[in-house]
Design an enzyme around this catalytic site. Structure first.
Site, PDB file in Angstrom:
ATOM      1  N   TYR A   1      23.040  65.281  35.822  1.00 42.15           N
ATOM      2  CA  TYR A   1      22.486  66.000  34.624  1.00 42.15           C
ATOM      3  C   TYR A   1      23.264  67.381  34.098  1.00 42.15           C
ATOM      4  CZ  TYR A   1      18.694  62.795  34.588  1.00 42.15           C
ATOM      5  OH  TYR A   1      17.826  61.720  34.634  1.00 42.15           O
TER       6      TYR A   1
ATOM      7  N   THR B   1      25.623  56.919  32.865  1.00 44.02           N
ATOM      8  CA  THR B   1      24.828  58.197  32.902  1.00 44.02           C
ATOM      9  C   THR B   1      23.471  58.349  33.956  1.00 44.02           C
ATOM     10  OG1 THR B   1      23.429  57.800  31.238  1.00 44.02           O
ATOM     11  CG2 THR B   1      25.566  58.372  30.562  1.00 44.02           C
ATOM     12  N   ASP B   2      23.059  59.318  34.222  1.00 46.41           N
ATOM     13  CA  ASP B   2      21.918  59.482  34.710  1.00 46.41           C
ATOM     14  C   ASP B   2      21.059  59.157  33.519  1.00 46.41           C
ATOM     15  OD1 ASP B   2      19.727  60.001  36.390  1.00 46.41           O
ATOM     16  OD2 ASP B   2      21.046  61.568  37.321  1.00 46.41           O
ATOM     17  N   TRP B   3      19.476  59.156  33.914  1.00 41.60           N
ATOM     18  CA  TRP B   3      18.658  58.557  32.994  1.00 41.60           C
ATOM     19  C   TRP B   3      18.183  59.363  31.837  1.00 41.60           C
ATOM     20  CZ3 TRP B   3      20.629  54.986  35.400  1.00 41.60           C
ATOM     21  CH2 TRP B   3      19.994  53.914  35.366  1.00 41.60           C
TER      22      TRP B   3
END
Length: 585
Positions: A267, A303-305
């Site tokens: 992130y 991607t991260d969430w």
């Protein structure tokens, strides 16, 4: 050829994977391609009902309306069979869709002691091991690979085929909230053990028996400003005052050499470097320039969430982690992620927005095909098209198998680290014991349990490493802030220690400031997830103490605050150094 392979030629397992991918891709509509790009949360339950806890659509809506086939399984069930049965029902639903593309099911770590809906899941029916920091404390590559191989067998038994781990970030900022799932502070150790972890999950050759590893968080999430977590706006910045950006890449180089299949950018947004000051998932200079071009990585990048859409978690508003691009619309953010070179949107479920971008000419179908090939290739190589189902009868026999549990318990014992000891350890069985944080029924096998320290011959107190309470429930899953114990905790330890020799054991999900505890206690140990029985076996000498610190333990918060977040071993005059660990022989 069978009738099925004539109608669906991509099911012909004799064809090369790239040819099968192209045959399927040629048959797919733009809507079916768009669905591949979204990898969101799903929970075990009725396939036709929305999930009220996580406010997600029904599985049927995900598969039939949104054409999605990648899901991160939240929570657990009491038995392996129940998870396997739900998984098979989900695959039957997937098989009933137009092209019958099987589901790929992923998971956060689920073999340890922590429960965090943003990072990890309690072991439940699976074998239980120390946190990754505890694996690092063993220093044992063979043990780490054995863990990962056991986890692979348990995952595949219930249909879990992607591990949203390992986490090979370097824990160079002592306050950082995410270090419990890392291998600690040292780049060489993290890379070596991370590679063993990947080998165990993916197997000697990648294929139908493998679990694909999504290594995270590229290019290293440890150097968080003030150690804050970038799930939250106040933690969005990664800083490199020591100029050590390259050092944080080292464990990822080892992961790539070990053959990790997937990669997750973090992130955080880099500040004061040569790279664009936007979150790594939006960052073309990092994803394309560094990962794709410098390292030649052609695997899947997810991607991260939650980078695109605002949401609610536990009833609280939760903004998208669009750090550095907060002013962009969700549509513009999505375009920027794809331009960066990413293949999948973690935690998102809005293919409609992607279809708009294609319809408006912002994203070409050729660009979709680049990522779709990577995504489909993974499904084919995992063998999901040949056999998407699991054996429900076998699941219970594999998940939590007796020898798997025994191996996890052995690892718990091996990770426990003795920091100081004035002769109180090992203690003799049969002493009068006063315990806190240990089930008295468990402790009773080691001595006579008393209710008052004054009546004891030895006290054993278990503590959790300190953290600061934050405003929302979700924030408090991420232990952040000061590493100093509250005054009343220290005073209580002193009071007990004044009455009886006292052993203090601390769950060190972050490196606590133990200075006042060490000054007071007869012995101090740390663990990274260990049962009361495992701890008492080590303290009594029934099992040898083997653990060694995976990071420095700072002497004071003053030293932590003066240290540079990107530089390992940078706190002044640490109380205990990386690698410290006493034996009790």
């Amino acid at each position: 050829m069978t009738e099925t392979t004539v109608a669906r030629p991509w099911l012909d397992a004799d064809l090369p994977v790239d040819e099968r991918v192209q045959l399927l891709l040629d048959e797919m509509t733009i809507e079916e391609k768009a669905g591949l790009f979204f990898h969101t949360m799903i929970a075990i339950g009725d396939l036709d009902a929305p999930d009220p806890t996580f406010a997600t659509p029904s599985a049927r809506e995900f598969l039939e309306s949104k054409r999605m086939t990648h899901f991160n399984l939240l929570g657990a069930a009491p038995t392996g069979r129940e998870i396997a049965a739900w998984h098979n029902a989900l695959q039957r639903l997937a098989a009933s869709t137009r092209l019958g593309i099987p589901v790929t099911l992923s998971t956060d770590p689920r073999h340890s002691f922590s429960e965090n809906p943003g990072a990890s899941i309690l072991a439940g029916p699976f074998s239980q091991w120390p946190e990754t920091l505890g694996l690092a404390a063993t220093r044992d590559e063979v043990l780490v690979e054995r863990f990962a191989d056991i986890a692979r067998q348990e995952y595949t038994a219930v249909g879990l085929r992607v591990a949203l781990h390992p986490q090979v970030d370097l824990a160079t900022e002592p306050r950082w909230a995410r270090q419990t799932a890392t291998f600690g502070e040292d780049a060489e150790l993290s890379g070596r053990l991370g590679a063993a972890y990947i080998r165990g999950f993916q197997g000697a050759s990648f294929g139908p028996g493998s679990v694909s590893t999504m290594t995270k968080h590229f290019p290293g999430g440890g150097p968080q400003k003030d150690g804050e977590d970038p799930h939250f706006p106040y933690g969005r910045e990664q800083v490199y005052p020591g100029g050590e950006f390259e050092l944080h890449l080292k464990p990822f180089e080892d992961a790539l050499a070990a053959g990790t299949r997937q990669m997750m950018p973090y992130y955080g947004m880099p500040v004061g470097t040569e790279y664009e000051e936007v979150g790594f998932g939006f960052n073309k200079s990092v994803v394309t320039g560094l990962l794709r071009e410098r390292y030649g990585f052609d695997g899947l990048v997810c991607t991260d969430w939650g980078l695109i859409s605002d949401s609610e978690i536990f009833g609280q508003p939760f903004p998208a982690r669009a750090w550095g691009v907060e002013d962009l619309t969700p549509r513009e953010r999505m375009a920027k992620v794809l331009d960066a070179g990413v293949d999948q949107f973690g935690g998102e479920a809005n293919p409609e927005l992607l279809l708009e971008l294609v319809a408006d000419g912002v994203i070409s179908e050729e660009r979709l095909d680049i990522s779709a090939r990577r995504i489909l290739r993974e499904k084919f190589e995992l063998g999901l098209f040949e056999n998407p189902f699991v054996d429900e009868d076998a699941a219970d026999a594999v998940v939590g198998r007796a020898d798997f549990r025994a191996a996890g318990e052995e690892a718990q014992r091996a990770s426990i680290t003795v920091l100081s000891n004035d002769g109180a350890l090992p203690f003799a069985r049969g002493l009068r014991l006063y315990v806190e944080g240990i089930d008295p029924a468990v402790a009773a096998a080691f001595g006579v349990i008393v209710d008052d320290p004054a009546d004891a011959e030895l006290a054993i107190i278990r503590l959790q490493a300190p953290f600061e309470e934050r405003e929302t429930m979700f924030e408090n899953f991420f232990h952040a802030g000061s590493l100093e114990f509250a005054g009343e905790v220290v005073a209580h330890v002193r009071e007990v220690a004044a009455a009886v020799p006292t052993v203090v054991d601390v769950l060190a999900d972050r490196p606590p400031i133990l200075t006042p505890i060490v000054e007071t206690a007869a012995a101090v140990t740390v663990n990274w997830g260990a049962s009361g029985e495992a701890l008492l076996d080590v303290l009594s000498g029934a099992v040898a103490a083997r653990g060694a610190l995976p990071f420095d333990l700072p002497r004071s918060m003053t030293a932590v605050e003066a240290s540079r977040p990107d530089v390992p071993f940078d706190t002044a005059d640490p109380l205990f150094r990386f690698g410290h660990g006493l034996s009790l022989s």
